[in-house]
Write a protein that holds these residues in place. Sequence first.
Motif, PDB file in Angstrom:
ATOM      1  N   ALA A   1      60.085  -1.549 -44.048  1.00 33.50           N
ATOM      2  CA  ALA A   1      59.111  -1.233 -42.810  1.00 33.50           C
ATOM      3  C   ALA A   1      59.847  -1.425 -41.431  1.00 33.50           C
ATOM      4  O   ALA A   1      59.368  -1.222 -40.595  1.00 33.50           O
ATOM      5  CB  ALA A   1      57.756  -1.876 -42.669  1.00 33.50           C
ATOM      6  N   GLY A   2      61.101  -1.751 -41.664  1.00 35.28           N
ATOM      7  CA  GLY A   2      61.909  -1.992 -40.416  1.00 35.28           C
ATOM      8  C   GLY A   2      63.442  -2.121 -40.556  1.00 35.28           C
ATOM      9  O   GLY A   2      63.976  -2.205 -41.532  1.00 35.28           O
ATOM     10  N   VAL A   3      63.967  -2.583 -39.354  1.00 34.19           N
ATOM     11  CA  VAL A   3      65.428  -2.849 -39.347  1.00 34.19           C
ATOM     12  C   VAL A   3      65.776  -4.105 -38.268  1.00 34.19           C
ATOM     13  O   VAL A   3      65.021  -4.048 -37.395  1.00 34.19           O
ATOM     14  CB  VAL A   3      66.236  -1.541 -39.012  1.00 34.19           C
ATOM     15  CG1 VAL A   3      65.783  -1.160 -37.465  1.00 34.19           C
ATOM     16  CG2 VAL A   3      67.589  -1.814 -38.830  1.00 34.19           C
TER      17      VAL A   3
ATOM     18  N   VAL B   1      64.286  -7.202 -33.947  1.00 31.25           N
ATOM     19  CA  VAL B   1      63.452  -6.447 -35.025  1.00 31.25           C
ATOM     20  C   VAL B   1      62.643  -5.205 -34.504  1.00 31.25           C
ATOM     21  O   VAL B   1      61.992  -5.394 -33.649  1.00 31.25           O
ATOM     22  CB  VAL B   1      62.732  -7.416 -35.883  1.00 31.25           C
ATOM     23  CG1 VAL B   1      61.905  -6.832 -37.007  1.00 31.25           C
ATOM     24  CG2 VAL B   1      63.541  -8.638 -36.512  1.00 31.25           C
ATOM     25  N   GLU B   2      63.024  -3.995 -35.403  1.00 30.05           N
ATOM     26  CA  GLU B   2      62.068  -3.080 -35.176  1.00 30.05           C
ATOM     27  C   GLU B   2      61.190  -2.688 -36.361  1.00 30.05           C
ATOM     28  O   GLU B   2      61.732  -2.605 -37.205  1.00 30.05           O
ATOM     29  CB  GLU B   2      63.090  -1.927 -34.691  1.00 30.05           C
ATOM     30  CG  GLU B   2      63.675  -1.946 -33.395  1.00 30.05           C
ATOM     31  CD  GLU B   2      64.702  -0.546 -33.330  1.00 30.05           C
ATOM     32  OE1 GLU B   2      64.469   0.238 -33.992  1.00 30.05           O
ATOM     33  OE2 GLU B   2      65.391  -0.582 -32.218  1.00 30.05           O
ATOM     34  N   LEU B   3      59.717  -2.739 -35.948  1.00 34.14           N
ATOM     35  CA  LEU B   3      59.073  -2.491 -36.927  1.00 34.14           C
ATOM     36  C   LEU B   3      58.207  -0.953 -36.833  1.00 34.14           C
ATOM     37  O   LEU B   3      58.008  -0.751 -35.830  1.00 34.14           O
ATOM     38  CB  LEU B   3      58.016  -3.452 -37.028  1.00 34.14           C
ATOM     39  CG  LEU B   3      56.714  -3.429 -38.154  1.00 34.14           C
ATOM     40  CD1 LEU B   3      57.239  -3.688 -39.324  1.00 34.14           C
ATOM     41  CD2 LEU B   3      55.593  -4.470 -37.604  1.00 34.14           C
ATOM     42  N   GLU B   4      57.880  -0.375 -38.229  1.00 29.81           N
ATOM     43  CA  GLU B   4      57.355   1.021 -38.131  1.00 29.81           C
ATOM     44  C   GLU B   4      55.987   0.572 -38.747  1.00 29.81           C
ATOM     45  O   GLU B   4      55.885   0.613 -40.131  1.00 29.81           O
ATOM     46  CB  GLU B   4      57.931   1.848 -38.810  1.00 29.81           C
ATOM     47  CG  GLU B   4      59.091   2.351 -37.960  1.00 29.81           C
ATOM     48  CD  GLU B   4      59.962   3.224 -38.941  1.00 29.81           C
ATOM     49  OE1 GLU B   4      59.439   4.690 -39.101  1.00 29.81           O
ATOM     50  OE2 GLU B   4      60.988   3.165 -39.247  1.00 29.81           O
ATOM     51  N   THR B   5      54.820   0.447 -38.128  1.00 31.14           N
ATOM     52  CA  THR B   5      53.673   0.060 -38.748  1.00 31.14           C
ATOM     53  C   THR B   5      53.057   0.738 -39.677  1.00 31.14           C
ATOM     54  O   THR B   5      52.397   0.366 -40.882  1.00 31.14           O
ATOM     55  CB  THR B   5      52.498  -0.222 -37.823  1.00 31.14           C
ATOM     56  OG1 THR B   5      52.298   0.954 -36.959  1.00 31.14           O
ATOM     57  CG2 THR B   5      52.821  -1.520 -36.704  1.00 31.14           C
ATOM     58  N   GLU B   6      53.263   2.153 -39.703  1.00 31.82           N
ATOM     59  CA  GLU B   6      52.808   2.997 -40.660  1.00 31.82           C
ATOM     60  C   GLU B   6      53.377   2.973 -41.992  1.00 31.82           C
ATOM     61  O   GLU B   6      52.748   3.404 -43.005  1.00 31.82           O
ATOM     62  CB  GLU B   6      53.000   4.485 -40.109  1.00 31.82           C
ATOM     63  CG  GLU B   6      54.498   4.942 -40.214  1.00 31.82           C
ATOM     64  CD  GLU B   6      54.548   6.381 -39.660  1.00 31.82           C
ATOM     65  OE1 GLU B   6      55.806   6.790 -39.615  1.00 31.82           O
ATOM     66  OE2 GLU B   6      53.642   6.923 -39.242  1.00 31.82           O
ATOM     67  N   LYS B   7      54.366   2.094 -42.044  1.00 33.99           N
ATOM     68  CA  LYS B   7      55.145   2.016 -43.271  1.00 33.99           C
ATOM     69  C   LYS B   7      54.613   0.774 -44.204  1.00 33.99           C
ATOM     70  O   LYS B   7      55.054   0.327 -45.195  1.00 33.99           O
ATOM     71  CB  LYS B   7      56.484   1.947 -43.357  1.00 33.99           C
ATOM     72  CG  LYS B   7      57.384   3.157 -42.762  1.00 33.99           C
ATOM     73  CD  LYS B   7      58.727   3.236 -42.665  1.00 33.99           C
ATOM     74  CE  LYS B   7      59.186   4.460 -42.379  1.00 33.99           C
ATOM     75  NZ  LYS B   7      60.754   4.423 -42.259  1.00 33.99           N
ATOM     76  N   VAL B   8      53.650  -0.170 -43.186  1.00 34.29           N
ATOM     77  CA  VAL B   8      53.501  -1.374 -43.887  1.00 34.29           C
ATOM     78  C   VAL B   8      52.409  -1.190 -44.842  1.00 34.29           C
ATOM     79  O   VAL B   8      51.390  -0.494 -44.245  1.00 34.29           O
ATOM     80  CB  VAL B   8      53.080  -2.231 -42.824  1.00 34.29           C
ATOM     81  CG1 VAL B   8      52.523  -3.799 -43.448  1.00 34.29           C
ATOM     82  CG2 VAL B   8      54.477  -2.676 -41.860  1.00 34.29           C
ATOM     83  N   PRO B   9      52.418  -1.758 -45.934  1.00 39.85           N
ATOM     84  CA  PRO B   9      51.255  -1.464 -46.871  1.00 39.85           C
ATOM     85  C   PRO B   9      49.832  -2.470 -46.210  1.00 39.85           C
ATOM     86  O   PRO B   9      50.143  -3.279 -45.760  1.00 39.85           O
ATOM     87  CB  PRO B   9      51.589  -2.100 -48.393  1.00 39.85           C
ATOM     88  CG  PRO B   9      52.556  -3.290 -47.756  1.00 39.85           C
ATOM     89  CD  PRO B   9      53.388  -2.661 -46.679  1.00 39.85           C
ATOM     90  N   ILE B  10      48.777  -1.928 -46.481  1.00 44.78           N
ATOM     91  CA  ILE B  10      47.691  -2.596 -45.893  1.00 44.78           C
ATOM     92  C   ILE B  10      46.595  -2.549 -47.120  1.00 44.78           C
ATOM     93  O   ILE B  10      46.218  -1.369 -47.637  1.00 44.78           O
ATOM     94  CB  ILE B  10      46.960  -1.879 -44.878  1.00 44.78           C
ATOM     95  CG1 ILE B  10      47.787  -1.874 -43.385  1.00 44.78           C
ATOM     96  CG2 ILE B  10      45.579  -2.543 -44.271  1.00 44.78           C
ATOM     97  CD1 ILE B  10      47.442  -1.087 -42.286  1.00 44.78           C
ATOM     98  N   GLN B  11      46.241  -3.829 -47.310  1.00 41.74           N
ATOM     99  CA  GLN B  11      45.468  -4.026 -48.682  1.00 41.74           C
ATOM    100  C   GLN B  11      43.845  -3.485 -48.267  1.00 41.74           C
ATOM    101  O   GLN B  11      43.480  -3.593 -47.234  1.00 41.74           O
ATOM    102  CB  GLN B  11      45.325  -5.463 -49.154  1.00 41.74           C
ATOM    103  CG  GLN B  11      46.828  -5.941 -49.152  1.00 41.74           C
ATOM    104  CD  GLN B  11      47.678  -4.899 -50.258  1.00 41.74           C
ATOM    105  OE1 GLN B  11      47.104  -4.598 -51.392  1.00 41.74           O
ATOM    106  NE2 GLN B  11      48.636  -4.379 -49.814  1.00 41.74           N
ATOM    107  N   PRO B  12      43.121  -3.134 -49.610  1.00 38.06           N
ATOM    108  CA  PRO B  12      41.763  -2.873 -49.542  1.00 38.06           C
ATOM    109  C   PRO B  12      40.855  -3.971 -48.832  1.00 38.06           C
ATOM    110  O   PRO B  12      40.993  -4.970 -48.986  1.00 38.06           O
ATOM    111  CB  PRO B  12      41.470  -2.584 -50.722  1.00 38.06           C
ATOM    112  CG  PRO B  12      42.706  -2.183 -51.588  1.00 38.06           C
ATOM    113  CD  PRO B  12      43.773  -3.071 -51.030  1.00 38.06           C
ATOM    114  N   GLY B  13      39.992  -3.587 -47.903  1.00 38.29           N
ATOM    115  CA  GLY B  13      39.297  -4.579 -47.237  1.00 38.29           C
ATOM    116  C   GLY B  13      39.580  -5.075 -45.870  1.00 38.29           C
ATOM    117  O   GLY B  13      38.917  -5.593 -45.121  1.00 38.29           O
TER     118      GLY B  13
END
Length: 340
Positions: A303-305, A244-256
């Motif tokens: 966010a990945g493949v 699995v390859e993940l791109e962290t910049e594409k992952v949503p991050i919730q407020p707080g």
Amino acid sequence: MPELGKVDREFFGEYIYPNLGADRDDVTLGPQHGVDFGVVDVGEKAVAMATDPVFVMPSLGFERAAWFAFHILMSDVAVSGLPPTHLSIDFNLPPEMTNEEFRTVWETFDAEARELGVSVVTGHTGRYAGCNYPMVGGATSISVGEFDQLVRPDGAQVGDRVVVTKGPAIEATGLLSIQFESLMEAEMDAADVAAATDRFYDMSPVKDALTAAAAGPVNAMHDATECGIYGGLYEMARAADVGVELETEKVPIQPGVREACDFFDIDPWISISEGTLLAAVDPDGVEDVLDALEAEGIPAADAGVVTDGSGLVVDGEPTDHPGVDPFWGTFEEYMGKLQE
């Protein structure tokens, strides 16, 4: 002293996996480390089952604590793609728990179960010396459905897109910020503290999983619990013998989340994240899944493949399973600070 939290793969392989009782043909998916549920074939119906502790934190308030406890129990079986149908539950209550406190817990369970269409089929309830919060029993959640609707945890296929809902550290943020809100308020902006505590009701992946599975095709799903998104994706890859390859910049991050994790000095990517769904989705179904999640108000992203390699690669760097989730140690540390 052994590490707190769920046992690692080595412990599982040495002590648990060799000793699984009788070898039955009707077990179509048995125990594996990092896999959320098992499956039995009963009259050509898939019966998915998952067992977890009953986790009740009185400091959350008993109604809120019960909501979370119930959804923890439903989460692992919901990632089968089959809607939860039945619940078997054991309460080993601390002696100090009052009848009225238990009434609040059980009536909340009843309300949530009715909303999901879940029937309680059996259980046990008692008060016993030595029983303490938050682990006050155990339960098995069950989903009964058709095999062609089942999403296997080891089903990720090369070329699948990796869909992530809500983002990292949802549970770590929600629980720590509510438990230690007064400590945060002394050092943080009030708006950031409020945003962190708002993550509490994000801590269920049940709607995420059932929505994604219905919109699919989805080939595998996993709830990012202990060791968070990195741990969950590593386990998903290992279960299917893929990469699995993940791109962290594409992952949503919730407020707080960032602010809370900075305050508690924990890495959000390896911190417990009950409520975050990880899904391996056929490329032809990605837009349908994302549209369905958006319609339900659930933040999500491609966010990945899934690759023909092995393990997890994050932003181009091979990344091992975290092994230890920082949540448990942090929780103990800050309980001490709260009592000072």
